[in-house]
Design a protein around this motif. Structure first.
Motif, PDB file in Angstrom:
ATOM      1  N   ARG A  12       0.671  -1.018  -0.203  1.00 57.96           N
ATOM      2  CA  ARG A  12       0.482   0.002  -0.162  1.00 57.96           C
ATOM      3  C   ARG A  12       0.754   1.315   0.027  1.00 57.96           C
ATOM      4  NH1 ARG A  12      -5.670  -0.288   1.475  1.00 57.96           N
ATOM      5  NH2 ARG A  12      -6.318  -2.388   1.149  1.00 57.96           N
ATOM      6  N   PHE A  13       2.372   1.190   1.004  1.00 57.09           N
ATOM      7  CA  PHE A  13       2.999   2.392   0.864  1.00 57.09           C
ATOM      8  C   PHE A  13       3.721   2.605  -0.778  1.00 57.09           C
ATOM      9  CE2 PHE A  13       7.101   3.667   0.099  1.00 57.09           C
ATOM     10  CZ  PHE A  13       7.141   5.193   0.979  1.00 57.09           C
ATOM     11  N   ASP A  14       3.879   1.379  -1.153  1.00 56.54           N
ATOM     12  CA  ASP A  14       4.486   1.885  -2.584  1.00 56.54           C
ATOM     13  C   ASP A  14       3.400   1.688  -3.103  1.00 56.54           C
ATOM     14  OD1 ASP A  14       6.797   0.987  -1.785  1.00 56.54           O
ATOM     15  OD2 ASP A  14       6.507  -1.395  -2.255  1.00 56.54           O
ATOM     16  N   MET A  15       2.441   1.523  -3.337  1.00 59.45           N
ATOM     17  CA  MET A  15       0.815   1.858  -4.420  1.00 59.45           C
ATOM     18  C   MET A  15       0.563   3.789  -4.146  1.00 59.45           C
ATOM     19  SD  MET A  15       0.137   0.791  -7.151  1.00 59.45           S
ATOM     20  CE  MET A  15      -0.622   2.213  -7.769  1.00 59.45           C
ATOM     21  N   ILE A  16       0.915   4.087  -2.919  1.00 54.50           N
ATOM     22  CA  ILE A  16       0.934   5.451  -2.529  1.00 54.50           C
ATOM     23  C   ILE A  16       1.350   6.288  -3.450  1.00 54.50           C
ATOM     24  CG2 ILE A  16       0.079   7.269  -1.259  1.00 54.50           C
ATOM     25  CD1 ILE A  16      -1.732   5.151   0.367  1.00 54.50           C
ATOM     26  N   VAL A  17       2.923   5.502  -2.571  1.00 54.69           N
ATOM     27  CA  VAL A  17       3.834   6.288  -3.178  1.00 54.69           C
ATOM     28  C   VAL A  17       4.484   7.115  -4.709  1.00 54.69           C
ATOM     29  CG1 VAL A  17       6.446   6.481  -3.628  1.00 54.69           C
ATOM     30  CG2 VAL A  17       5.583   6.142  -1.763  1.00 54.69           C
ATOM     31  N   ALA A  18       3.389   5.618  -5.174  1.00 54.39           N
ATOM     32  CA  ALA A  18       3.567   5.649  -7.198  1.00 54.39           C
ATOM     33  C   ALA A  18       2.490   6.813  -7.581  1.00 54.39           C
ATOM     34  CB  ALA A  18       3.573   4.001  -7.747  1.00 54.39           C
ATOM     35  N   VAL A  19       1.277   7.003  -6.901  1.00 53.67           N
ATOM     36  CA  VAL A  19       0.260   7.953  -7.554  1.00 53.67           C
ATOM     37  C   VAL A  19       0.988   8.888  -7.222  1.00 53.67           C
ATOM     38  CG1 VAL A  19      -1.666   8.533  -7.336  1.00 53.67           C
ATOM     39  CG2 VAL A  19      -1.138   6.369  -6.831  1.00 53.67           C
ATOM     40  N   LEU A  20       1.386   9.318  -5.556  1.00 49.53           N
ATOM     41  CA  LEU A  20       2.619  10.521  -4.794  1.00 49.53           C
ATOM     42  C   LEU A  20       2.872  10.818  -6.031  1.00 49.53           C
ATOM     43  CD1 LEU A  20       2.296  12.555  -3.275  1.00 49.53           C
ATOM     44  CD2 LEU A  20       3.515  11.595  -1.902  1.00 49.53           C
ATOM     45  N   SER A  21       3.762   9.996  -6.982  1.00 49.97           N
ATOM     46  CA  SER A  21       5.260  10.528  -7.426  1.00 49.97           C
ATOM     47  C   SER A  21       4.304  10.792  -8.781  1.00 49.97           C
ATOM     48  CB  SER A  21       5.686   9.093  -8.206  1.00 49.97           C
ATOM     49  OG  SER A  21       6.230   8.704  -6.909  1.00 49.97           O
ATOM     50  N   LEU A  22       3.677  10.862  -9.315  1.00 48.28           N
ATOM     51  CA  LEU A  22       2.860  11.103 -10.802  1.00 48.28           C
ATOM     52  C   LEU A  22       2.577  12.481 -10.430  1.00 48.28           C
ATOM     53  CD1 LEU A  22       0.766   8.589 -12.185  1.00 48.28           C
ATOM     54  CD2 LEU A  22       3.093   8.702 -12.461  1.00 48.28           C
ATOM     55  N   ALA A  23       1.996  12.853  -9.059  1.00 47.92           N
ATOM     56  CA  ALA A  23       1.097  13.800  -8.523  1.00 47.92           C
ATOM     57  C   ALA A  23       2.356  15.206  -8.351  1.00 47.92           C
ATOM     58  CB  ALA A  23       0.124  14.393  -7.577  1.00 47.92           C
ATOM     59  N   LEU A  24       3.561  14.838  -7.857  1.00 42.03           N
ATOM     60  CA  LEU A  24       4.461  15.437  -7.401  1.00 42.03           C
ATOM     61  C   LEU A  24       4.626  16.025  -9.548  1.00 42.03           C
ATOM     62  CD1 LEU A  24       6.029  13.920  -4.006  1.00 42.03           C
ATOM     63  CD2 LEU A  24       5.190  16.055  -4.617  1.00 42.03           C
ATOM     64  N   MET A  25       4.998  14.819  -9.916  1.00 45.36           N
ATOM     65  CA  MET A  25       6.067  15.342 -10.635  1.00 45.36           C
ATOM     66  C   MET A  25       5.041  16.312 -11.972  1.00 45.36           C
ATOM     67  SD  MET A  25       7.815  11.638 -12.371  1.00 45.36           S
ATOM     68  CE  MET A  25       6.122  11.412 -12.374  1.00 45.36           C
ATOM     69  N   ARG A  26       3.944  16.302 -12.175  1.00 44.89           N
ATOM     70  CA  ARG A  26       2.930  17.129 -12.694  1.00 44.89           C
ATOM     71  C   ARG A  26       3.297  18.780 -11.426  1.00 44.89           C
ATOM     72  NH1 ARG A  26       2.900  15.549 -17.655  1.00 44.89           N
ATOM     73  NH2 ARG A  26       0.957  13.657 -18.461  1.00 44.89           N
ATOM     74  N   LEU A  27       2.789  18.408 -10.553  1.00 46.97           N
ATOM     75  CA  LEU A  27       2.688  19.919 -10.162  1.00 46.97           C
ATOM     76  C   LEU A  27       3.783  20.870 -10.595  1.00 46.97           C
ATOM     77  CD1 LEU A  27       1.563  19.533  -6.249  1.00 46.97           C
ATOM     78  CD2 LEU A  27       0.681  20.785  -8.057  1.00 46.97           C
ATOM     79  N   GLU A  28       5.346  19.953 -10.411  1.00 45.06           N
ATOM     80  CA  GLU A  28       6.445  21.096 -10.596  1.00 45.06           C
ATOM     81  C   GLU A  28       6.626  21.140 -12.297  1.00 45.06           C
ATOM     82  OE1 GLU A  28       8.976  17.393 -10.526  1.00 45.06           O
ATOM     83  OE2 GLU A  28       9.404  17.843  -7.570  1.00 45.06           O
TER      84      GLU A  28
END
Length: 189
Positions: A65-81
């Protein structure tokens, strides 16, 4: 000459503003991370969707679950950047750290060890952002990045890997179509 009056100690305490509200008034603003809470909650909701664990065969464990949340979070952080929202990216990361800190403490991890766990989690987040960025923006190999980071090298069926890859690519495309305000409002679904 004025005479000093004595106050009941309880009156003195009740007359004092609470520290957070006093500091907020002194500084003049609330916690800026509050505006990122809808996005963070949407990221967590998305990372907990059953399809990742059923069709995608992501291990339904704390680590999975940590890994899956981090995968989705990574996408959101990259788009914000990409949208020039670097400060919002920092605040979103801080919400993640606060959440993970709370989760660890809830599991009974003590103060001394929590910092080490958070350090490892932040390292994992940074590594995954790099791997997913390379795969999604730089033409890298997303299935390979998923095998290493999401499945942690464990064997995974091709159809499960295809499901996760397709769903993450769709999410990536969806995030790219959103305005900054829509994203911050948590409209990532």
């Amino acid at each position: 000459m004025r005479r000093a009056t004595c106050m009941n100690p309880d009156e003195k305490l009740s007359a004092m503003p609470s520290a957070p509200s006093f500091l907020q008034r002194l500084i003049g603003r609330a916690d800026p991370r509050g505006g990122l809470r809808p996005l963070y909650e949407a990221v967590v909701r998305e990372g907990r969707q059953p399809h990742w664990y059923v069709e995608g065969a992501v291990p339904d464990t704390m680590d999975g679950r940590f890994d899956m949340i981090v995968a989705v979070l990574s996408l959101a952080l990259m788009r914000l950047e990409q949208q020039g929202a670097a400060q919002e990216s920092v605040w979103l990361t801080e919400l993640f750290v606060d959440d993970m800190d709370g989760q660890l403490r809830q599991e009974g991890i003590g103060d001394v060890v929590v910092g080490k766990h958070i350090g490892r989690m932040m390292s994992a987040l940074g590594g995954r952002i790099s791997a997913y960025r390379s795969a999604l923006e730089g033409g890298g190999d997303l299935p390979d990045a998923l095998r290493r980071n999401l499945y942690r090298g464990a064997p995974v069926a091709q159809d499960a890997l295809d499901h996760v890859e397709g769903a993450l690519r769709s999410r990536w495309t969806r995030l790219g179509c959103l305005t900054r305000d829509a994203m911050l409002a948590g409209d990532i679904g």
